[in-house]
Design a protein around this motif. Structure first.
Motif: not given
Length: 132
Positions: A30-43
């Motif tokens: 997808s042309e939107h795959d550059d938005k795959t990683f948007t939230s760092a909600n694991w630690q």
């Protein structure tokens, strides 16, 4: 028969999310795959934050481990090739027992996602299981 033969699960340190998104744009569909990683909600146990993703992939994606992106058969689709290569250079293939590190991108192939994230030493920031 599907062209998608494998499941890839990734744990991306927060600092490497922009680079990983550029790599996702190249390997994704997808042309939107550059938005795959948007939230760092694991630690991890030290509180380092990660974005995670799990998706099915075509075998050609696995071939990237042996070549530079400039020599790969994949199209760059307007991606920042330099950032994408930085991400690719940080990818470590998960083996049973490996733990995440804040300076590498952990990549597990053909593991059950929630189990492998737990095995890597990750938990959600609110300590609840989430659906991937």
């Amino acid at each position: 028969m599907s062209d998608y033969k494998h499941r890839m699960s990734l744990a991306v340190p927060q600092a490497l999310m922009p680079q990983a998104n550029q790599l996702a744009l190249i390997v994704g569909v997808s042309e939107h795959d550059d938005k795959t990683f948007t939230s760092a909600n694991w630690q991890d146990k030290d509180g380092n934050l990660y974005a995670v993703c799990s998706t099915v992939i075509k075998p050609v994606v696995l071939s990237l481990a042996d070549v530079s992106l400039a020599d790969s058969p994949l199209q760059t689709k307007g991606a920042d090739l330099s950032l994408a290569q930085q991400a690719l250079d940080k990818v470590v293939r998960y083996k049973q027992g490996d733990k995440v590190s804040s300076d590498t991108i952990m990549c597990a192939i053909d593991f059950e996602p929630l189990q492998v994230f737990s095995d890597m030493g990750l938990m959600t920031t609110n300590n609840e299981l989430v659906e991937i």
